[in-house]
Design an enzyme around this catalytic site. Sequence first.
Site, PDB file in Angstrom:
ATOM      1  N   CYS A  43      44.057  36.258  24.810  1.00  0.00           N
ATOM      2  CA  CYS A  43      44.374  37.301  23.840  1.00  0.00           C
ATOM      3  C   CYS A  43      43.108  37.700  23.084  1.00  0.00           C
ATOM      4  CB  CYS A  43      45.422  36.805  22.847  1.00  0.00           C
ATOM      5  SG  CYS A  43      46.926  36.164  23.622  1.00  0.00           S
ATOM      6  N   ARG A  66      41.453  41.798  27.150  1.00  0.00           N
ATOM      7  CA  ARG A  66      41.863  40.393  27.065  1.00  0.00           C
ATOM      8  C   ARG A  66      43.371  40.233  27.091  1.00  0.00           C
ATOM      9  NH1 ARG A  66      37.514  37.113  25.047  1.00  0.00           N
ATOM     10  NH2 ARG A  66      39.048  35.527  24.513  1.00  0.00           N
ATOM     11  N   TRP A  75      48.102  38.647  25.523  1.00  0.00           N
ATOM     12  CA  TRP A  75      48.440  38.295  26.896  1.00  0.00           C
ATOM     13  C   TRP A  75      49.427  37.149  26.799  1.00  0.00           C
ATOM     14  CZ3 TRP A  75      48.187  34.015  30.115  1.00  0.00           C
ATOM     15  CH2 TRP A  75      48.362  34.268  31.484  1.00  0.00           C
ATOM     16  N   ASN A 124      44.813  32.888  19.579  1.00  0.00           N
ATOM     17  CA  ASN A 124      44.516  32.905  21.005  1.00  0.00           C
ATOM     18  C   ASN A 124      44.421  31.465  21.457  1.00  0.00           C
ATOM     19  OD1 ASN A 124      43.540  33.389  23.616  1.00  0.00           O
ATOM     20  ND2 ASN A 124      41.413  33.486  22.907  1.00  0.00           N
ATOM     21  N   GLY A 125      45.226  31.082  22.439  1.00  0.00           N
ATOM     22  CA  GLY A 125      45.223  29.711  22.914  1.00  0.00           C
ATOM     23  C   GLY A 125      46.638  29.229  23.154  1.00  0.00           C
ATOM     24  N   GLU A 177      37.516  38.187  48.637  1.00  0.00           N
ATOM     25  CA  GLU A 177      37.338  39.056  47.476  1.00  0.00           C
ATOM     26  C   GLU A 177      38.031  40.396  47.690  1.00  0.00           C
ATOM     27  OE1 GLU A 177      35.998  40.673  43.811  1.00  0.00           O
ATOM     28  OE2 GLU A 177      36.509  38.670  44.557  1.00  0.00           O
ATOM     29  N   LYS A 218      40.957  41.895  45.240  1.00  0.00           N
ATOM     30  CA  LYS A 218      40.878  43.195  44.569  1.00  0.00           C
ATOM     31  C   LYS A 218      42.134  44.013  44.840  1.00  0.00           C
ATOM     32  CE  LYS A 218      37.486  42.800  42.212  1.00  0.00           C
ATOM     33  NZ  LYS A 218      38.011  41.463  42.155  1.00  0.00           N
ATOM     34  N   GLU A 247      45.183  42.527  43.007  1.00  0.00           N
ATOM     35  CA  GLU A 247      45.063  42.639  41.551  1.00  0.00           C
ATOM     36  C   GLU A 247      45.518  43.990  41.037  1.00  0.00           C
ATOM     37  OE1 GLU A 247      41.411  40.063  39.732  1.00  0.00           O
ATOM     38  OE2 GLU A 247      40.845  41.642  41.122  1.00  0.00           O
ATOM     39  N   HIS A 280      45.318  30.311  64.449  1.00  0.00           N
ATOM     40  CA  HIS A 280      45.855  29.049  63.937  1.00  0.00           C
ATOM     41  C   HIS A 280      46.952  29.261  62.899  1.00  0.00           C
ATOM     42  CE1 HIS A 280      42.870  26.680  66.073  1.00  0.00           C
ATOM     43  NE2 HIS A 280      41.960  27.549  65.674  1.00  0.00           N
ATOM     44  N   LYS A 338      41.242  39.959  31.239  1.00  0.00           N
ATOM     45  CA  LYS A 338      39.859  39.867  31.698  1.00  0.00           C
ATOM     46  C   LYS A 338      39.266  38.478  31.498  1.00  0.00           C
ATOM     47  CE  LYS A 338      36.118  41.870  33.259  1.00  0.00           C
ATOM     48  NZ  LYS A 338      36.096  42.403  34.627  1.00  0.00           N
TER      49      LYS A 338
END
Length: 632
Positions: free
Chosen positions: A2, A27, A74, A100-101, A505, A509, A512, A528, A627
């Site tokens: 947050c 955030r 968040w 935040n936490g 990656e 992307k 996300e 496999h 983020k």
Amino acid sequence: MCGIVGYIGNRKASAILLAGLETLEYRGYDSAGLAIHDGAKIHLRRAAGKLEALKKVLLDEPAPGHCGIAHTRWATHGEPSEINAHPHSSNHSSVMVCHNGIIENAGLLRRELEESGAIFKSQTDTEVLPHLIAHYYAECNDFTHAVRQTLARVHGTYALLVLHQDYPEQIIAARQLSPLVIGFGDNENFCASDVSALLGTTTKVLFLDDGEMAIIKKTAVEVQDIISGDQLEKVAVEIEENSEVAEKEGYAHFMLKEIHEQPRVIERLLSRYVGKSTFNSPRHSRIRGNDEELQLDDIRLSDADLRGIRRIFIQACGTSWHAGLVGKLLLERLPMIAVDVDTSSEFRYRNAGSPGAGAILSPDTLVIAISQSGETADTLAGIREARSRGLKVLSVVNVPGSTIARESDGVVYTNAGPEIGVASTKAYIAQLGALYLLSLKLAEVHNLVDGARLKRRLNKLQSLIPMMEEMLQDDSEIRSAAELMAGHENAMFMGRGYCYPAALEGALKLKEISYIHAEGFAAGELKHGPLALVDESMPVVAIAPQSYVYEKMLGNIAEVRARRGRVIAIAGEEDQIIADHADKVIRIPELTESFSPFLVALPLQLLAYHVAVLRGCDVDRPRNLAKSVTVE
């Protein structure tokens, strides 16, 4: 994760707080709120959803005053809603808290407080804080002491700001394992989760460390030890004003802007760490330096220290972990040092509780931590674990003054500038560049690269700049490929060697920002298991630049085509074969294989971007993500 911001001074607090929240919204953006003291009462305003919703509330119900705290959320405990939005208050609204936490013993404290008469309104862990502060304040009638008593009871992580009805000219801030920075002004002071929220308002800041709290007034800031209450002597530092303002500058989204900034990111990285005479082409004249040596002074490790390294352990999260996988290949190829790569959330608990815990980290091991924000909770915990065992830690970070940068033995700063889009783009390219320079430095001190070879490598790194610029001028091939992919709900990415981390990656992307389920695989692993997923409804992105495994890659593509999979190939511009093996081809410049991760990153990022736009997704602020991940 947050974002929190506080202000006390002579200006209108709501305007300052909203500007800070706009910068910190990366955030978290599930809800937002603020509490402002006007000298007589505290005004609380909250709204579910993004910051625009809070702005609308304030248009209807302004919050006057010059002292306040604010929060963008968040969600961890409790769904996104107005009732779960911060700030949270005590029963009679005498205490307001932004946090935040995670408070790990919130359940136990909540039951205790409810038995004593506290009435809870939200599902959050945070709400225990204002109730507990109010409880202790009723006993001691001392705001600072009540906060200290409260924090002595809680277990977990926090960066928090507190207002009290009886203290209209004071904010209390405290930190434990979540970032918090104080900014100093002229008869005004600020507080925020991130330095970025203070740019434009001050250049003088103080970073709180774990176990510290600050009493913030408009003319003074006093820092104390949370447990003892002893006053601490802290030194404020000057931060550079960043010329990159958080504006889209004509681009539709921050992510698109940041993709297009990547050539400049490589240029800035080289300008910081490489001397100008290394480069012998006229188009390299933008590089500035004094000689042709790598100038990695920030690593603060001597050549003797570096020569003593026999093993490297890289730990990182998400996109930074993918950069670390590329770093492994570079470090094992250039300085020829054995490298392990782990996700930070696993690294910190590796062998936890076993009799031989920690035995795998020998004294000749260097731990490299990679983090864009420099505040990633799991990565920071991994650093502390490594240092507790006496190991040297080198961090690759973007944010000077961040906790990871301050707690590491040395740093390679990526110099990417502020990254607003939640899906990392330019920070990833900068991390690859930093790891390449570090690999060259280690190879140099181990006498595995001479001056001529070093110069050739650096010139190739420099040559990426015009190549990337040219690639970004026309993305029509990528748009066409995005149209093929946008209607599907699943996708597969595959690559070999240096392009295997790129496949991971690329899949990240896409998932996300477009919410398409996507997975990356080493192409040789198709038979496999993953090949079972391939049919006519499965688009497969095959990353196939020229390399020593190019023919093997063509065989893997043939396996997909035999199952009627739709192939989007990323291949070299001189490749005359690939068009016969793919439905769509995206071309990239030809360069030595070890540089392929830089070149394939751009089309992978743009592919995800265009797919997300076609699907109508919020590119810069994808659902459920933030983020900076500052909680486990």
